[in-house]
Scaffold this motif. Structure first.
Motif, PDB file in Angstrom:
ATOM      1  N   ALA A   4       0.840  -1.196   0.000  1.00 53.44           N
ATOM      2  CA  ALA A   4       0.000   0.000   0.000  1.00 53.44           C
ATOM      3  C   ALA A   4       0.868   1.235   0.000  1.00 53.44           C
ATOM      4  O   ALA A   4       2.069   1.192   0.283  1.00 53.44           O
ATOM      5  CB  ALA A   4      -0.937  -0.014   1.207  1.00 53.44           C
ATOM      6  N   GLY A   6       1.065   5.282   1.410  1.00 51.25           N
ATOM      7  CA  GLY A   6       0.521   6.154   2.436  1.00 51.25           C
ATOM      8  C   GLY A   6       1.362   7.394   2.627  1.00 51.25           C
ATOM      9  O   GLY A   6       2.420   7.575   2.003  1.00 51.25           O
ATOM     10  N   VAL A  19       4.037   0.706   2.195  1.00 53.67           N
ATOM     11  CA  VAL A  19       3.736  -0.176   3.320  1.00 53.67           C
ATOM     12  C   VAL A  19       3.801  -1.619   2.852  1.00 53.67           C
ATOM     13  O   VAL A  19       3.070  -2.023   1.933  1.00 53.67           O
ATOM     14  CB  VAL A  19       2.348   0.123   3.904  1.00 53.67           C
ATOM     15  CG1 VAL A  19       2.073  -0.753   5.134  1.00 53.67           C
ATOM     16  CG2 VAL A  19       2.212   1.592   4.259  1.00 53.67           C
ATOM     17  N   VAL A  24       7.423   0.486   6.826  1.00 55.53           N
ATOM     18  CA  VAL A  24       7.223   1.573   5.876  1.00 55.53           C
ATOM     19  C   VAL A  24       8.568   1.939   5.255  1.00 55.53           C
ATOM     20  O   VAL A  24       9.537   2.221   5.964  1.00 55.53           O
ATOM     21  CB  VAL A  24       6.619   2.810   6.565  1.00 55.53           C
ATOM     22  CG1 VAL A  24       6.505   3.966   5.579  1.00 55.53           C
ATOM     23  CG2 VAL A  24       5.252   2.474   7.158  1.00 55.53           C
ATOM     24  N   VAL A  71       0.415   8.219  11.198  1.00 55.58           N
ATOM     25  CA  VAL A  71      -0.211   7.948   9.908  1.00 55.58           C
ATOM     26  C   VAL A  71      -1.151   9.102   9.564  1.00 55.58           C
ATOM     27  O   VAL A  71      -2.101   9.387  10.303  1.00 55.58           O
ATOM     28  CB  VAL A  71      -0.985   6.617   9.933  1.00 55.58           C
ATOM     29  CG1 VAL A  71      -1.551   6.318   8.548  1.00 55.58           C
ATOM     30  CG2 VAL A  71      -0.085   5.480  10.406  1.00 55.58           C
ATOM     31  N   PRO A  74      -3.795   9.399   3.457  1.00 55.82           N
ATOM     32  CA  PRO A  74      -2.853   9.023   2.398  1.00 55.82           C
ATOM     33  C   PRO A  74      -2.735  10.060   1.293  1.00 55.82           C
ATOM     34  O   PRO A  74      -1.688  10.170   0.653  1.00 55.82           O
ATOM     35  CB  PRO A  74      -3.418   7.701   1.867  1.00 55.82           C
ATOM     36  CG  PRO A  74      -4.829   7.669   2.314  1.00 55.82           C
ATOM     37  CD  PRO A  74      -4.897   8.445   3.587  1.00 55.82           C
ATOM     38  N   GLY A 218      -8.194   6.947   4.955  1.00 52.00           N
ATOM     39  CA  GLY A 218      -7.016   6.091   5.093  1.00 52.00           C
ATOM     40  C   GLY A 218      -7.277   4.922   6.014  1.00 52.00           C
ATOM     41  O   GLY A 218      -8.427   4.622   6.327  1.00 52.00           O
ATOM     42  N   TYR A 220      -4.462   3.852   4.219  1.00 55.45           N
ATOM     43  CA  TYR A 220      -3.613   3.629   3.049  1.00 55.45           C
ATOM     44  C   TYR A 220      -4.405   3.766   1.766  1.00 55.45           C
ATOM     45  O   TYR A 220      -5.633   3.656   1.732  1.00 55.45           O
ATOM     46  CB  TYR A 220      -3.005   2.214   3.066  1.00 55.45           C
ATOM     47  CG  TYR A 220      -2.484   1.749   4.382  1.00 55.45           C
ATOM     48  CD1 TYR A 220      -1.490   2.462   5.048  1.00 55.45           C
ATOM     49  CD2 TYR A 220      -2.986   0.583   4.986  1.00 55.45           C
ATOM     50  CE1 TYR A 220      -1.010   2.028   6.269  1.00 55.45           C
ATOM     51  CE2 TYR A 220      -2.497   0.135   6.198  1.00 55.45           C
ATOM     52  CZ  TYR A 220      -1.521   0.864   6.841  1.00 55.45           C
ATOM     53  OH  TYR A 220      -1.046   0.449   8.050  1.00 55.45           O
TER      54      TYR A 220
END
Length: 325
Positions: A4, A6, A19, A24, A71, A74, A218, A220
């Motif tokens: 993914a 992000g 990800v 990450v 986080v 995204p 999100g 992601y």
């Protein structure tokens, strides 16, 4: 292979990351110091090929544990379009609860029959219902949702979001999936008691849906190829641990292909646009008008797209223990 894309924060610096499992990979060394997810979507085909290569090499690349990063949403969408009244069970429930709350004295069987009629009329019309949202409402998947007034009937709407990766104008449903970059989770927080304005015979979606923090997004952006069949995805949302929404995309009235085609005839879609596909059954009106209040915690999940957790808080200066309406 699942991976993914992000946007993350380390030391107050936002950066795009790949990800893979619970790690990450900072994408700035590969895409440039000023790289952003929005920028990477501008040439999505080339970006996706590079992401595949990086995912294959993930075990040999430097990475940071996901838990060590904040986080963020995204992406900040260029345009935000939302589908309304687009799940059969949702339409039936919201029609029945609206009639009931409005004082309709018909029997429950009659209310359900009316709701069924309207739900099937939505499908028979052949025309989706879309409205614009404000990108400024977008917030992160773990950020607080500030329950600003006016209005007190704050509701949740978990939705599958579709991120556009190519320019599209006046395309048919058979071409629509070719412009999809991937999918995200969206929660379209809505204040029901300000949707209808007493001074105008119209619906006010800006006031009711586009307030700051009202659109957790999100965690992601999951590429389209990592989601074999979006209709099989399950959407689950709970408030304080109590499940409120639990359904699959298969209950959708107008699918992704039809929504994108319809939207592309109303606007020029482009990379970085976000299209919300509607919310399944289980909104607050169905649960005895159990509106959101400060202190509530919303947990939301869509199969393979990650999870959100957002705490509802009062606006600055107001008591965070305000009683529920």
């Amino acid at each position: 292979m699942w991976f993914a894309l992000g946007t993350f924060d380390a030391d107050d610096t936002a950066f795009p990351g790949l990800v893979v499992q619970d790690a990450v990979i900072d994408l700035r060394p590969s895409f440039g110091e000023g790289a952003t997810v929005e920028g990477m979507l501008q040439d999505w085909d080339a970006t996706l090929a590079d992401l595949h290569d990086l995912a294959d090499e993930a075990g040999d690349l430097p990475s940071v544990a996901l838990d060590d990063l904040r986080v963020l949403a995204p992406l900040r969408p260029r345009q935000l379009l939302c589908a309304g009244a687009n799940y059969f069970r949702h339409v039936r429930q919201i029609v029945a609860s609206t009639l009931r709350n409005g004082g309709d004295e018909r029997s429950e069987d009659d209310l359900q029959a009316e709701a069924d009629r309207i739900a099937h009329a939505r499908a028979a019309s052949g025309t989706p219902f879309l409205f614009p949202g404000l990108p400024s409402a977008v917030t992160g998947p773990y950020d607080d949702v500030v329950l600003r007034g006016p209005g007190v009937q704050h509701d949740w709407e978990l939705e599958l979001g579709v991120v556009i990766g190519r320019t599209a104008h006046c395309i048919g449903p058979d071409e629509a999936m070719d412009v999809v970059a991937g999918y995200v989770i969206g929660n379209d927080i809505s204040t029901r008691d300000v949707m209808t304005r007493p001074d105008l015979p119209m619906t006010d979606f800006i006031m009711s849906k586009s307030r700051p923090t009202f659109f957790p997004t999100g965690p992601y952006l999951v590429p389209r190829g990592c989601v074999p069949d979006p209709r099989e995805l399950r959407l689950t949302l709970s408030v304080n641990g109590e499940v409120m929404q639990d359904d699959t995309v298969d209950d959708i009235i107008y699918g992704i292909e039809q929504l994108i085609s319809y939207a592309s005839h109303a606007a020029v879609l482009g990379p970085g646009d976000l299209l919300l596909t509607g919310s399944p059954a289980g909104n607050a009106g169905h649960h005895g008008n159990r509106w959101l209040a400060p202190g509530d915690v919303i947990d939301a999940e869509i199969t393979g797209l990650g999870r959100q957790r957002n705490r509802c808080v009062a606006p600055p200066g107001e008591a965070d223990t305000a009683p529920r309406p």
